[in-house]
Motif scaffolding. Structure first.
Motif, PDB file in Angstrom:
ATOM      1  N   PRO A 164      20.262  53.171 -21.530  1.00 14.05           N
ATOM      2  CA  PRO A 164      18.963  52.561 -21.208  1.00 14.05           C
ATOM      3  C   PRO A 164      17.785  53.427 -21.645  1.00 14.05           C
ATOM      4  CG  PRO A 164      20.469  52.332 -19.354  1.00 14.05           C
ATOM      5  CD  PRO A 164      21.127  53.266 -20.322  1.00 14.05           C
ATOM      6  N   VAL A 165      17.897  54.731 -21.462  1.00 14.53           N
ATOM      7  CA  VAL A 165      16.818  55.639 -21.869  1.00 14.53           C
ATOM      8  C   VAL A 165      16.732  55.703 -23.388  1.00 14.53           C
ATOM      9  CG1 VAL A 165      16.007  58.033 -21.814  1.00 14.53           C
ATOM     10  CG2 VAL A 165      16.968  56.986 -19.750  1.00 14.53           C
ATOM     11  N   TRP A 166      17.880  55.830 -24.046  1.00 12.53           N
ATOM     12  CA  TRP A 166      17.919  55.895 -25.510  1.00 12.53           C
ATOM     13  C   TRP A 166      17.278  54.653 -26.129  1.00 12.53           C
ATOM     14  CZ3 TRP A 166      18.912  59.127 -29.484  1.00 12.53           C
ATOM     15  CH2 TRP A 166      19.220  58.578 -30.730  1.00 12.53           C
ATOM     16  N   ASN A 167      17.628  53.507 -25.618  1.00 10.13           N
ATOM     17  CA  ASN A 167      17.104  52.254 -26.179  1.00 10.13           C
ATOM     18  C   ASN A 167      15.606  52.096 -25.969  1.00 10.13           C
ATOM     19  OD1 ASN A 167      19.581  51.441 -27.192  1.00 10.13           O
ATOM     20  ND2 ASN A 167      20.108  50.244 -25.370  1.00 10.13           N
ATOM     21  N   GLY A 168      15.064  52.833 -25.009  1.00 12.98           N
ATOM     22  CA  GLY A 168      13.626  52.757 -24.755  1.00 12.98           C
ATOM     23  C   GLY A 168      12.803  53.645 -25.659  1.00 12.98           C
ATOM     24  N   LEU A 169      13.471  54.425 -26.525  1.00 12.87           N
ATOM     25  CA  LEU A 169      12.766  55.340 -27.424  1.00 12.87           C
ATOM     26  C   LEU A 169      12.596  54.707 -28.801  1.00 12.87           C
ATOM     27  CD1 LEU A 169      14.740  58.598 -26.545  1.00 12.87           C
ATOM     28  CD2 LEU A 169      12.458  57.956 -25.715  1.00 12.87           C
ATOM     29  N   GLY A 170      11.575  55.147 -29.508  1.00  9.64           N
ATOM     30  CA  GLY A 170      11.363  54.686 -30.866  1.00  9.64           C
ATOM     31  C   GLY A 170      12.336  55.347 -31.834  1.00  9.64           C
ATOM     32  N   GLU A 171      12.416  54.799 -33.037  1.00 10.52           N
ATOM     33  CA  GLU A 171      13.365  55.293 -34.032  1.00 10.52           C
ATOM     34  C   GLU A 171      13.107  56.753 -34.403  1.00 10.52           C
ATOM     35  OE1 GLU A 171      14.874  54.210 -38.587  1.00 10.52           O
ATOM     36  OE2 GLU A 171      13.643  52.794 -37.448  1.00 10.52           O
ATOM     37  N   GLU A 172      11.840  57.119 -34.542  1.00  5.37           N
ATOM     38  CA  GLU A 172      11.514  58.501 -34.905  1.00  5.37           C
ATOM     39  C   GLU A 172      11.960  59.470 -33.814  1.00  5.37           C
ATOM     40  OE1 GLU A 172       9.992  61.606 -37.280  1.00  5.37           O
ATOM     41  OE2 GLU A 172      10.360  59.494 -37.744  1.00  5.37           O
ATOM     42  N   ALA A 173      11.727  59.122 -32.565  1.00  5.42           N
ATOM     43  CA  ALA A 173      12.151  59.965 -31.447  1.00  5.42           C
ATOM     44  C   ALA A 173      13.672  60.073 -31.405  1.00  5.42           C
ATOM     45  CB  ALA A 173      11.623  59.401 -30.134  1.00  5.42           C
ATOM     46  N   GLN A 174      14.365  58.968 -31.643  1.00  3.87           N
ATOM     47  CA  GLN A 174      15.825  58.980 -31.642  1.00  3.87           C
ATOM     48  C   GLN A 174      16.366  59.922 -32.719  1.00  3.87           C
ATOM     49  OE1 GLN A 174      16.852  54.851 -32.101  1.00  3.87           O
ATOM     50  NE2 GLN A 174      16.756  54.422 -29.898  1.00  3.87           N
ATOM     51  N   THR A 175      15.763  59.875 -33.895  1.00  7.47           N
ATOM     52  CA  THR A 175      16.197  60.747 -34.986  1.00  7.47           C
ATOM     53  C   THR A 175      16.002  62.214 -34.629  1.00  7.47           C
ATOM     54  OG1 THR A 175      15.697  59.061 -36.644  1.00  7.47           O
ATOM     55  CG2 THR A 175      15.832  61.337 -37.413  1.00  7.47           C
ATOM     56  N   ILE A 176      14.861  62.532 -34.051  1.00  3.71           N
ATOM     57  CA  ILE A 176      14.577  63.910 -33.643  1.00  3.71           C
ATOM     58  C   ILE A 176      15.613  64.389 -32.632  1.00  3.71           C
ATOM     59  CG2 ILE A 176      12.960  65.349 -32.324  1.00  3.71           C
ATOM     60  CD1 ILE A 176      10.690  63.785 -33.715  1.00  3.71           C
ATOM     61  N   ARG A 206       9.706  69.640 -33.183  1.00  5.57           N
ATOM     62  CA  ARG A 206       9.789  68.563 -34.163  1.00  5.57           C
ATOM     63  C   ARG A 206       9.039  67.302 -33.750  1.00  5.57           C
ATOM     64  NH1 ARG A 206      16.145  69.596 -35.821  1.00  5.57           N
ATOM     65  NH2 ARG A 206      15.753  71.680 -36.698  1.00  5.57           N
ATOM     66  N   SER A 207       8.777  67.181 -32.458  1.00  9.10           N
ATOM     67  CA  SER A 207       8.001  66.023 -31.995  1.00  9.10           C
ATOM     68  C   SER A 207       6.529  66.352 -31.832  1.00  9.10           C
ATOM     69  CB  SER A 207       8.560  65.517 -30.659  1.00  9.10           C
ATOM     70  OG  SER A 207       8.272  66.437 -29.612  1.00  9.10           O
ATOM     71  N   GLY A 208       6.148  67.579 -32.188  1.00  8.60           N
ATOM     72  CA  GLY A 208       4.766  67.980 -31.999  1.00  8.60           C
ATOM     73  C   GLY A 208       4.353  67.991 -30.546  1.00  8.60           C
ATOM     74  N   GLY A 209       5.310  68.240 -29.667  1.00 13.38           N
ATOM     75  CA  GLY A 209       5.029  68.282 -28.231  1.00 13.38           C
ATOM     76  C   GLY A 209       5.040  66.931 -27.554  1.00 13.38           C
ATOM     77  N   ALA A 210       5.311  65.873 -28.308  1.00 13.46           N
ATOM     78  CA  ALA A 210       5.303  64.540 -27.707  1.00 13.46           C
ATOM     79  C   ALA A 210       6.499  64.316 -26.789  1.00 13.46           C
ATOM     80  CB  ALA A 210       5.287  63.468 -28.797  1.00 13.46           C
ATOM     81  N   ALA A 223      -5.660  65.757 -38.758  1.00 15.27           N
ATOM     82  CA  ALA A 223      -5.063  64.523 -38.242  1.00 15.27           C
ATOM     83  C   ALA A 223      -3.573  64.707 -38.020  1.00 15.27           C
ATOM     84  CB  ALA A 223      -5.299  63.383 -39.232  1.00 15.27           C
ATOM     85  N   PRO A 224      -2.972  64.045 -37.013  1.00 13.54           N
ATOM     86  CA  PRO A 224      -1.525  64.146 -36.781  1.00 13.54           C
ATOM     87  C   PRO A 224      -0.752  63.521 -37.917  1.00 13.54           C
ATOM     88  CG  PRO A 224      -2.481  62.420 -35.417  1.00 13.54           C
ATOM     89  CD  PRO A 224      -3.635  63.142 -36.052  1.00 13.54           C
ATOM     90  N   LEU A 225       0.445  64.034 -38.150  1.00 16.78           N
ATOM     91  CA  LEU A 225       1.311  63.442 -39.152  1.00 16.78           C
ATOM     92  C   LEU A 225       1.608  61.994 -38.757  1.00 16.78           C
ATOM     93  CD1 LEU A 225       3.832  66.365 -39.672  1.00 16.78           C
ATOM     94  CD2 LEU A 225       1.979  65.682 -41.210  1.00 16.78           C
ATOM     95  N   PRO A 226       1.648  61.085 -39.721  1.00 19.57           N
ATOM     96  CA  PRO A 226       1.875  59.669 -39.392  1.00 19.57           C
ATOM     97  C   PRO A 226       3.121  59.434 -38.555  1.00 19.57           C
ATOM     98  CG  PRO A 226       1.224  59.919 -41.693  1.00 19.57           C
ATOM     99  CD  PRO A 226       1.412  61.297 -41.150  1.00 19.57           C
ATOM    100  N   ALA A 227       4.235  60.125 -38.901  1.00 18.81           N
ATOM    101  CA  ALA A 227       5.486  59.910 -38.164  1.00 18.81           C
ATOM    102  C   ALA A 227       5.352  60.353 -36.717  1.00 18.81           C
ATOM    103  CB  ALA A 227       6.628  60.648 -38.848  1.00 18.81           C
ATOM    104  N   LEU A 228       4.729  61.521 -36.520  1.00 14.38           N
ATOM    105  CA  LEU A 228       4.601  62.045 -35.169  1.00 14.38           C
ATOM    106  C   LEU A 228       3.650  61.195 -34.332  1.00 14.38           C
ATOM    107  CD1 LEU A 228       4.511  65.904 -35.755  1.00 14.38           C
ATOM    108  CD2 LEU A 228       6.470  64.435 -35.232  1.00 14.38           C
ATOM    109  N   ALA A 229       2.657  60.598 -34.993  1.00 21.40           N
ATOM    110  CA  ALA A 229       1.701  59.781 -34.252  1.00 21.40           C
ATOM    111  C   ALA A 229       2.363  58.564 -33.633  1.00 21.40           C
ATOM    112  CB  ALA A 229       0.576  59.352 -35.180  1.00 21.40           C
ATOM    113  N   GLU A 230       3.523  58.182 -34.157  1.00 23.99           N
ATOM    114  CA  GLU A 230       4.207  57.000 -33.655  1.00 23.99           C
ATOM    115  C   GLU A 230       5.020  57.284 -32.391  1.00 23.99           C
ATOM    116  OE1 GLU A 230       6.599  55.716 -36.873  1.00 23.99           O
ATOM    117  OE2 GLU A 230       4.923  55.393 -38.250  1.00 23.99           O
TER     118      GLU A 230
END
Length: 331
Positions: free
Chosen positions: A244-256, A55-59, A16-23
């Motif tokens: 605008p692009v940054w604000n459209g990303l989730g917190e986990e993606a922003q951290t990565i 770090r994003s698992g290819g997402a 199963a994917p890691l919970p954080a990456l699944a988001e």
């Protein structure tokens, strides 16, 4: 049977994917810069791309566009503001045309060493200015570097400011650079880098100023016969996104993205440091005259009017930087 069931459940959990990456919502980001694939900017950009992919698992996919294929640095920044360009690795000079206080880093002979520059950029002052890019609809992620800038020209060896008289020198489209070279006696000509390359080939300008890595990667020795190691200005470079692009990303993606940008920036700094000696030797072997004993005190004296003109324009940033540098030197 219970043992088999537990084993099957354990295998399913591993698969199963890691919970954080699944988001993380899958997204493709286009990262642009204006230099070629031999330049340290490209090494930083590809390092960032690979870190984000891992770090994003290819997402999160980062596509790198070098050679100004998406426009010059000002065009890229304008595109980021309105969301037509996702992100870039941009020299600080053009960025300061959007947030004027960023130009404080460009003041001549401000930083005595790379280490002093890194301490300021990665510390409170640098991060404060990165955050303030949101005022102009941009998101600053991290400081890579263009590095300490040096003078090249096709006319003569330059040892003192007196040797600069009449030289037509391309500078970035930034008032601090323009006034610095005018105080040194040159005819400062602001233009985009892509235009400067053609102008040097055609002889419509005599020279330019850039770090050793740029002189080497663009083979400027083919049109520029002299380089003086003036180290007159340290130029950061910024991993920057459109807000605008940054604000459209989730917190986990922003951290990565933020963490990968900082790591890629530090990677590029180390790469520049390790390669400079070899690059200087290659330029010398190719016939370029390199002056490494110029009268830098005379250059620093000549540009004092730049501090008189601009020092107060940056609020308290200049005295804060100078105080941090003094404190670091005293340690």
């Amino acid at each position: 049977m219970k043992t088999l069931f537990k084993a099957a459940a354990a295998l399913a959990a591993l698969a199963a994917p890691l919970p954080a990456l699944a988001e993380i919502e899958p997204v493709t980001l286009r990262l642009a810069h204006v230099v070629n694939e031999q330049d340290a900017f490209h090494a930083a950009a590809t390092k960032f791309r690979d870190l984000v992919d891992e770090r994003s698992g290819g997402a999160i996919t980062v596509e790198v566009f070098p050679n100004a294929t998406l426009g010059d640095e000002r065009t890229l920044l304008e595109g980021m503001q309105i969301g037509t360009i996702d992100m870039g690795l941009i020299t600080n000079g053009p960025v300061s045309n959007f947030l004027e206080d960023m130009a404080v880093f460009e003041l001549p002979f401000l930083f005595p060493s790379s280490e002093a520059a890194y301490a300021v950029l990665d510390g409170e002052i640098g991060q404060e200015l990165l955050d303030r890019l949101s005022e102009v609809n941009l998101k600053g992620l991290a400081y890579a570097e263009r590095g300490f800038r040096n003078l090249t020209n096709s006319e003569r060896a330059v040892n003192t400011p007196a040797d600069m008289g009449g030289l037509r020198i391309r500078v970035m489209e930034n008032p601090v650079y323009i006034d610095t070279f005018r105080e040194l006696g040159a005819d400062a000509i602001p233009m985009a880098w892509t235009e400067a390359l053609t102008a040097m080939q055609q002889g419509t300008i005599d020279g330019q100023e850039n770090p050793v890595n740029v002189v080497h990667s663009f083979k400027l020795n083919e049109t520029q016969t002299n380089m003086t190691m003036t180290r007159h200005s340290y130029a950061p470079a910024i991993f920057v996104m459109g807000l605008p692009v940054w604000n459209g990303l989730g917190e986990e993606a922003q951290t990565i993205l933020a963490d990968a940008a900082q790591e890629a920036a530090e990677y590029e700094r180390a790469l520049n440091a390790s390669q400079q000696g070899e690059q200087l030797q290659a330029l010398s072997d190719a016939g370029m005259t390199i002056v490494d004993d110029a009268d830098l005190s005379a250059f620093a004296e000549a540009v004092k009017p730049v501090y008189e003109k601009y020092g107060a324009k940056f609020g308290d940033y200049l005295p804060r930087i100078q105080e941090q540098i003094r404190a670091g030197a005293a340690q």
